[in-house]
Design a protein around this motif. Structure first.
Motif, mmCIF file in Angstrom:
data_model
loop_
_atom_site.group_PDB
_atom_site.id
_atom_site.type_symbol
_atom_site.label_atom_id
_atom_site.label_comp_id
_atom_site.label_asym_id
_atom_site.label_seq_id
_atom_site.Cartn_x
_atom_site.Cartn_y
_atom_site.Cartn_z
ATOM 1 N N GLY A 16 2.814 2.391 3.190
ATOM 2 C CA GLY A 16 1.469 2.750 3.648
ATOM 3 C C GLY A 16 0.527 3.223 2.571
ATOM 4 N N THR A 17 0.928 3.076 1.304
ATOM 5 C CA THR A 17 0.054 3.511 0.212
ATOM 6 C C THR A 17 -0.785 2.361 -0.337
ATOM 7 N N GLY A 18 -0.564 1.162 0.198
ATOM 8 C CA GLY A 18 -1.296 -0.008 -0.290
ATOM 9 C C GLY A 18 -0.556 -0.750 -1.372
ATOM 10 N N LYS A 19 0.734 -0.469 -1.494
ATOM 11 C CA LYS A 19 1.549 -1.009 -2.583
ATOM 12 C C LYS A 19 1.567 -2.543 -2.618
ATOM 13 N N SER A 20 1.917 -3.148 -1.480
ATOM 14 C CA SER A 20 2.047 -4.614 -1.453
ATOM 15 C C SER A 20 0.714 -5.313 -1.679
ATOM 16 N N SER A 21 -0.314 -4.866 -0.958
ATOM 17 C CA SER A 21 -1.635 -5.498 -1.091
ATOM 18 C C SER A 21 -2.156 -5.366 -2.519
ATOM 19 N N THR A 22 -1.979 -4.180 -3.081
ATOM 20 C CA THR A 22 -2.431 -3.935 -4.458
ATOM 21 C C THR A 22 -1.653 -4.786 -5.449
ATOM 22 N N SER A 23 -0.335 -4.782 -5.325
ATOM 23 C CA SER A 23 0.513 -5.507 -6.282
ATOM 24 C C SER A 23 0.217 -6.999 -6.284
ATOM 25 N N LYS A 24 0.087 -7.577 -5.078
ATOM 26 C CA LYS A 24 -0.200 -9.012 -4.982
ATOM 27 C C LYS A 24 -1.554 -9.347 -5.602
ATOM 28 N N ALA A 25 -2.558 -8.534 -5.292
ATOM 29 C CA ALA A 25 -3.910 -8.799 -5.791
ATOM 30 C C ALA A 25 -3.985 -8.652 -7.302
ATOM 31 N N VAL A 26 -3.340 -7.623 -7.836
ATOM 32 C CA VAL A 26 -3.343 -7.408 -9.289
ATOM 33 C C VAL A 26 -2.642 -8.562 -10.000
ATOM 34 N N ALA A 27 -1.494 -8.970 -9.473
ATOM 35 C CA ALA A 27 -0.753 -10.077 -10.081
ATOM 36 C C ALA A 27 -1.584 -11.361 -10.064
ATOM 37 N N ALA A 28 -2.225 -11.643 -8.927
ATOM 38 C CA ALA A 28 -3.036 -12.862 -8.804
ATOM 39 C C ALA A 28 -4.214 -12.825 -9.773
ATOM 40 N N GLN A 29 -4.860 -11.661 -9.873
ATOM 41 C CA GLN A 29 -6.045 -11.528 -10.718
ATOM 42 C C GLN A 29 -5.709 -11.680 -12.203
ATOM 43 N N LEU A 30 -4.525 -11.208 -12.593
ATOM 44 C CA LEU A 30 -4.155 -11.203 -14.011
ATOM 45 C C LEU A 30 -3.203 -12.342 -14.398
ATOM 46 N N GLY A 31 -2.903 -13.231 -13.437
ATOM 47 C CA GLY A 31 -2.034 -14.360 -13.748
ATOM 48 C C GLY A 31 -0.589 -13.975 -13.988
ATOM 49 N N LEU A 32 -0.131 -12.946 -13.273
ATOM 50 C CA LEU A 32 1.246 -12.486 -13.407
ATOM 51 C C LEU A 32 2.078 -12.925 -12.205
ATOM 52 N N SER A 33 3.397 -12.950 -12.382
ATOM 53 C CA SER A 33 4.288 -13.169 -11.251
ATOM 54 C C SER A 33 4.316 -11.890 -10.413
ATOM 55 N N TYR A 34 4.915 -11.995 -9.212
ATOM 56 C CA TYR A 34 4.938 -10.857 -8.293
ATOM 57 C C TYR A 34 6.285 -10.815 -7.577
ATOM 58 N N LEU A 35 6.848 -9.619 -7.444
ATOM 59 C CA LEU A 35 8.105 -9.479 -6.713
ATOM 60 C C LEU A 35 8.038 -8.290 -5.768
ATOM 61 N N ASP A 36 8.264 -8.582 -4.474
ATOM 62 C CA ASP A 36 8.325 -7.548 -3.440
ATOM 63 C C ASP A 36 9.794 -7.197 -3.244
ATOM 64 N N THR A 37 10.244 -6.094 -3.851
ATOM 65 C CA THR A 37 11.668 -5.749 -3.776
ATOM 66 C C THR A 37 12.048 -5.250 -2.384
ATOM 67 N N GLY A 38 11.086 -4.672 -1.674
ATOM 68 C CA GLY A 38 11.373 -4.223 -0.313
ATOM 69 C C GLY A 38 11.775 -5.384 0.576
ATOM 70 N N ALA A 39 11.157 -6.543 0.348
ATOM 71 C CA ALA A 39 11.498 -7.735 1.135
ATOM 72 C C ALA A 39 12.945 -8.148 0.895
#
Length: 228
Positions: free
Chosen positions: A18-41
């Motif tokens: 509920g801190t915005g972790k997933s939404s933030t992580s995905k958006a930052v990765a997309a914006q900077l051309g980085l890969s993304y991993l959701d470990t909770g999933a």
């Protein structure tokens, strides 16, 4: 690497639900051309497998015995992250209440954490341009040498409001109680508890919009990349 090319950077983003972790992580990765991993999933995926295969979630030794059986594959495209178990797309099924209510118990088993941690480290190392990895123990346990560690926080009330909004009409009070219970379980487990790394940058998202949080994290990553 050629001059002017962005250097690969490993970013660890931790924090409770509920801190915005997933939404933030995905958006930052997309914006900077980085890969993304959701470990909770990944922890949800192995929990889904346990439930689907009739493993007794109240028996840690039963969970430990089969911790290595499921084949879990995570896609790292932030625009469309995928996750499969034994070749089955489980992106939807792992978000059910049944899985959500049992993931802490499964995640607390050391053999499960060892298995999933190994998967996470392998994925991070193979990301050629860098990666944003989000979870609860990334900066402390999984990737203690990450280039940048960020710990997102927010008040329990803000977190509950966001999560009940995601769950479409869920009761905020009930959601808050569930979040607090999950926090307690994750923070008190013996193996890799939810904790802020000593060298992590803490970002309180309570009063920030999602866009403001994303901008803040992008700035931190760009500063770290420029300094490499």
């Amino acid at each position: 690497m050629e001059n002017g090319a962005a250097k690969p950077v490993i970013v660890a983003i931790d924090g409770p639900s509920g801190t915005g972790k997933s939404s933030t992580s995905k958006a930052v990765a997309a914006q900077l051309g980085l890969s993304y991993l959701d470990t909770g999933a990944q922890y949800r995926a192995i929990t889904w497998w346990m439930v689907n295969n009739g493993i007794d979630i109240d028996d840690p030794s039963a969970i430990a015995d089969v911790a290595g059986k499921a084949e879990i594959v995570s896609g790292t495209d932030p625009e469309k992250p995928t996750i499969t178990v034994d070749g089955i797309d489980v992106a939807g099924p792992i978000r059910t209440q049944e899985v959500t209510s049992q993931v802490s118990a499964v995640s607390a088993v050391p053999e499960v954490r060892a298995r999933i941690t190994e998967l996470q480290r392998t994925t991070a190392k193979s990301a050629r341009d860098g990666i944003v990895v989000e979870g609860r123990d990334i900066g402390t346990t999984v990737l203690p040498d990450a280039d940048l560690k960020i710990f997102l926080t927010a008040s329990p009330e803000a977190r509950a409001a966001r999560r009940s909004g995601e769950l479409k009409g869920a009761d905020v009070h009930t959601t808050r109680e569930a979040l607090m219970k999950r926090d307690a379980a994750d923070s008190s487990r013996k193996t890799s508890p939810l904790a802020k790394a000593d060298d992590a940058v803490e970002v309180d998202t309570t009063e920030l919009t999602l866009q403001q949080v994303i901008e803040c994290v992008v700035t931190l990553v760009e500063e770290k990349r420029a300094a490499k």
